[in-house]
Design a protein around this motif. Structure first.
Motif, mmCIF file in Angstrom:
data_model
loop_
_atom_site.group_PDB
_atom_site.id
_atom_site.type_symbol
_atom_site.label_atom_id
_atom_site.label_comp_id
_atom_site.label_asym_id
_atom_site.label_seq_id
_atom_site.Cartn_x
_atom_site.Cartn_y
_atom_site.Cartn_z
ATOM 1 N N HIS A 187 0.941 -1.223 -0.159
ATOM 2 C CA HIS A 187 0.074 -0.006 0.271
ATOM 3 C C HIS A 187 0.788 1.301 0.050
ATOM 4 N N LYS A 190 -0.886 4.810 -0.805
ATOM 5 C CA LYS A 190 -1.725 5.139 0.048
ATOM 6 C C LYS A 190 -1.069 5.636 1.311
ATOM 7 N N ARG A 191 -0.120 4.812 1.743
ATOM 8 C CA ARG A 191 0.612 5.113 2.970
ATOM 9 C C ARG A 191 1.665 6.330 2.885
ATOM 10 N N GLN A 194 -1.237 9.053 3.367
ATOM 11 C CA GLN A 194 -1.644 9.065 4.775
ATOM 12 C C GLN A 194 -0.644 9.889 5.680
ATOM 13 N N GLY A 197 -1.206 13.370 5.622
ATOM 14 C CA GLY A 197 -2.625 13.535 6.303
ATOM 15 C C GLY A 197 -3.420 13.713 5.025
ATOM 16 N N LYS A 198 -3.367 12.788 4.062
ATOM 17 C CA LYS A 198 -4.012 12.790 2.937
ATOM 18 C C LYS A 198 -4.712 11.583 2.626
ATOM 19 N N GLU A 199 -5.675 11.671 1.771
ATOM 20 C CA GLU A 199 -6.040 10.376 1.297
ATOM 21 C C GLU A 199 -6.371 9.826 -0.162
#
Ligand code: URA
Length: 243
Positions: A187, A190-191, A194, A197-199
């Motif tokens: 991932h 995505k990580r 993250q 602080g975002k998705e």
């Protein structure tokens, strides 16, 4: 190579089915009935026919799939459709996906039976670049670009290797970006977001090494690689430059 292996490799049937086809006289080698399933044949030189149709030998097969969301990057799965289920026009039975994309990730996935090429593309020390297009919830900033270029903590022993983040657009709610990474941690994209602080709300791989996704392929569609693409992939070099 044995005749029964040649035919089984090319998807004519299992080894025992192929033996039966040979015994029933459904197979010819250079215009004559073979002596038996263990007859030696030379791929590329001998002319092999099954039920009157020529069967040419392919040691390796290479497919580019635009992986759709919802299917898993595996050969078999008890629950979900796999990327191999989508490749219906294949000869070889030993195909596998080169690496994994998450179930909800789309885009470029190479499917082959060439283990050496797979190793060259995936081995951690090779640092083959992979580029993703993503839609991100939140405003991706130049500060994120700088952090990704430096390497960030995603909870692994080491920070991520330098990655190249390009901001394509943002409208206050979502940002569109491309990100090139040279690792393949679980991932990872995505990580990374993250960690700032975002998705990631949509993710699609658009290239791997020298191979680029053919944008005319809709999600779920695939095609064989061209000779040129196979040649270029073989030349994929380690990314020594490190973005
Ligand atoms: N990074 C992710 O987070 N997911 C993928 O599928 C590929 C890279």
């Amino acid at each position: 190579m044995r005749l029964d292996k040649y035919l089984a490799d090319m998807g004519i049937g299992t080894r025992s089915e192929v033996k039966q086809h040979i015994h029933k006289g459904l197979v010819s080698v250079n215009g004559a009935l073979p002596t038996g399933p263990n007859q030696h044949v030379q791929p590329g030189a001998d002319e092999i026919f099954y039920q009157g149709e020529p069967v040419s030998y392919q040691e390796y097969e290479y497919f580019m799939l635009n992986k759709p969301q919802g299917c898993v990057s595996a050969v078999t799965d008890p629950q979900h459709q796999t990327v191999l289920d989508l490749i219906d026009k294949k000869n070889r039975k030993d195909l596998f996906p080169v690496g994994r994309l998450d179930r909800d990730t789309e885009g470029l996935l190479l499917i082959t039976n060439n283990g050496r090429l797979c190793h060259n593309l995936l081995a951690p020390g090779k640092h083959v670049p992979k580029t993703y297009f993503a839609r991100i919830s939140g405003n991706v900033t130049d500060e994120d670009t700088a952090q990704f270029a430096k390497g960030i903590n995603i909870g692994e022993q080491r920070d991520t290797l330098p990655a190249e983040l390009q901001i394509l657009s943002h409208d206050g709610t979502f940002s569109e970006i491309t990100l090139t990474i040279t690792e393949g941690k679980f991932h990872q994209v995505k990580r990374m977001f993250q960690a700032v602080g975002k998705e990631v709300v949509y993710l699609k791989r658009i290239s791997m090494g020298n191979l680029k996704l053919d944008e005319s392929l809709q999600p779920g569609e695939y095609r064989q690689l061209t000779e040129e693409e196979i040649r270029l992939l073989g030349q994929t070099k380690e990314n020594t430059k490190r973005c």
